[in-house]
Design an enzyme around this catalytic site. Structure first.
Site, PDB file in Angstrom:
ATOM      1  N   ASP A 253       0.787  -1.249   0.000  1.00 39.51           N
ATOM      2  CA  ASP A 253       0.000   0.000   0.000  1.00 39.51           C
ATOM      3  C   ASP A 253       0.819   1.300   0.000  1.00 39.51           C
ATOM      4  O   ASP A 253       0.478   2.249   0.738  1.00 39.51           O
ATOM      5  CB  ASP A 253      -0.959   0.016   1.210  1.00 39.51           C
ATOM      6  CG  ASP A 253      -1.995  -1.108   1.174  1.00 39.51           C
ATOM      7  OD1 ASP A 253      -1.964  -1.912   0.225  1.00 39.51           O
ATOM      8  OD2 ASP A 253      -2.828  -1.181   2.097  1.00 39.51           O
TER       9      ASP A 253
ATOM     10  N   HIS B 240     -10.769   0.690  -2.749  1.00 39.71           N
ATOM     11  CA  HIS B 240     -12.128   0.663  -2.207  1.00 39.71           C
ATOM     12  C   HIS B 240     -13.152   1.309  -3.132  1.00 39.71           C
ATOM     13  O   HIS B 240     -12.871   2.355  -3.738  1.00 39.71           O
ATOM     14  CB  HIS B 240     -12.170   1.437  -0.884  1.00 39.71           C
ATOM     15  CG  HIS B 240     -11.299   0.891   0.194  1.00 39.71           C
ATOM     16  ND1 HIS B 240     -11.347  -0.417   0.617  1.00 39.71           N
ATOM     17  CD2 HIS B 240     -10.356   1.490   0.981  1.00 39.71           C
ATOM     18  CE1 HIS B 240     -10.479  -0.601   1.598  1.00 39.71           C
ATOM     19  NE2 HIS B 240      -9.857   0.539   1.834  1.00 39.71           N
TER      20      HIS B 240
ATOM     21  N   LYS C 173      -6.996  -5.024  -3.066  1.00 43.84           N
ATOM     22  CA  LYS C 173      -7.742  -5.555  -1.923  1.00 43.84           C
ATOM     23  C   LYS C 173      -8.666  -4.487  -1.372  1.00 43.84           C
ATOM     24  O   LYS C 173      -8.441  -3.297  -1.582  1.00 43.84           O
ATOM     25  CB  LYS C 173      -6.772  -6.050  -0.840  1.00 43.84           C
ATOM     26  CG  LYS C 173      -5.862  -4.948  -0.332  1.00 43.84           C
ATOM     27  CD  LYS C 173      -4.800  -5.486   0.587  1.00 43.84           C
ATOM     28  CE  LYS C 173      -3.949  -4.398   1.165  1.00 43.84           C
ATOM     29  NZ  LYS C 173      -4.680  -3.379   1.942  1.00 43.84           N
TER      30      LYS C 173
ATOM     31  N   CYS D 267      -1.993  -2.812   7.672  1.00 45.04           N
ATOM     32  CA  CYS D 267      -1.877  -3.743   6.549  1.00 45.04           C
ATOM     33  C   CYS D 267      -0.589  -4.550   6.562  1.00 45.04           C
ATOM     34  O   CYS D 267      -0.601  -5.720   6.174  1.00 45.04           O
ATOM     35  CB  CYS D 267      -2.080  -2.996   5.235  1.00 45.04           C
ATOM     36  SG  CYS D 267      -3.801  -2.464   5.064  1.00 45.04           S
TER      37      CYS D 267
HETATM   38  C1  VGL Z   1      -4.665   0.592   5.689  1.00 41.75           C
HETATM   39  C2  VGL Z   1      -6.263   1.466   7.064  1.00 41.75           C
HETATM   40  C3  VGL Z   1      -7.215   1.338   6.078  1.00 41.75           C
HETATM   41  C4  VGL Z   1      -3.225   0.200   5.508  1.00 41.75           C
HETATM   42  C5  VGL Z   1      -5.596   0.458   4.690  1.00 41.75           C
HETATM   43  O1  VGL Z   1      -2.755   0.143   4.356  1.00 41.75           O
HETATM   44  O2  VGL Z   1      -2.554  -0.065   6.529  1.00 41.75           O
HETATM   45  N1  VGL Z   1      -5.005   1.087   6.876  1.00 41.75           N
HETATM   46  N2  VGL Z   1      -6.864   0.837   4.889  1.00 41.75           N
HETATM   47 ZN    ZN Z   2      -8.281   0.883   3.321  1.00 33.72          ZN
END
Ligand code: VGL
Ligand code: ZN
Length: 199
Positions: free
Chosen positions: A10, A50, A108, A153
């Site tokens: 991410d 999302h 995801k 994550c």
């Molecule tokens: C994440 C919160 C919501 C992350 C993703 O990548 O850690 N945290 N969505």
């Molecule tokens: Zn997220």
């Protein structure tokens, strides 16, 4: 065959300074991640992805504000500011991240009713993303993990990978955390207890 994969979690604009769910110094890890990519047999990038009405967004729950925790059918869920909406600028990888070296980009969190912190399973801990099969069929047994956020994550991905039997190492210098109510310390404890190397 025994191979080693780098899993880059991410590293997207919304998790970097100026983004919707900015992690402090989230962008500082990008040069270091680029620098080690060539040392791996396989490089995988994950992308939080999302729909605009995702149920992890506080905006979808009347009277709720970001960082409150609610009960979802699969367990407690932190409510987040709207982030990483499919097709938005915030969902794009950090512009300096070397994406050309990636063999696989796994998205995801695309199902409205369930969040997915881990690269392997959605937050019910059982709906697979398919990454396990990809890595196994590519002959991978060891994973190094980097990215954002350490305590969400990255942690969830590392714990799932260890549970699946991969050898897992999280590289602390190439991760940054959110640290919500002690979540950073709890994540380090959980990863150590699960046999994840953190060095
Ligand atoms: C994440 C919160 C919501 C992350 C993703 O990548 O850690 N945290 N969505
Ligand atoms: Zn997220």
């Amino acid at each position: 065959m025994t191979g080693k994969a780098l899993i880059v979690i991410d590293v997207q604009n919304d998790f970097c300074p100026g983004g919707a769910l900015a992690v402090a110094e989230g962008d500082a890890i990008v040069p270091g991640i680029n620098a080690i990519m060539n040392a791996y047999d396989v490089v995988v990038l994950t992308q939080d992805w999302h729909p605009a009405d995702h149920r992890s967004f506080a905006s979808q729950h009347a009277g709720r504000t970001p960082l409150e925790v609610i009960d979802m059918p699969y367990g407690p869920q932190v409510l987040w500011p709207d982030h990483c909406v499919q097709g938005s600028a915030g969902a794009v990888f950090h512009p300096d991240l070397t994406v050309d070296r990636a063999h696989l980009i796994i998205r995801k969190g695309f199902r409205r009713d369930i969040d997915s912190y881990s690269a392997f399973f959605e937050n019910d801990r059982e709906t697979p993303t398919g990454l396990e099969g990809y890595l196994r069929t590519r002959g991978i047994d060891a994973l190094d993990m980097v990215g954002l956020a350490t305590d969400f994550c990255v942690q969830y991905s590392a714990l799932d990978a260890a549970r699946l039997g991969f050898r897992v190492r999280v590289l602390p210098d190439l991760c940054r955390g959110i640290d919500l109510d002690g979540s950073m310390a709890a994540a380090l404890d959980a990863m150590r207890a699960a046999g994840v190397a953190y060095r």
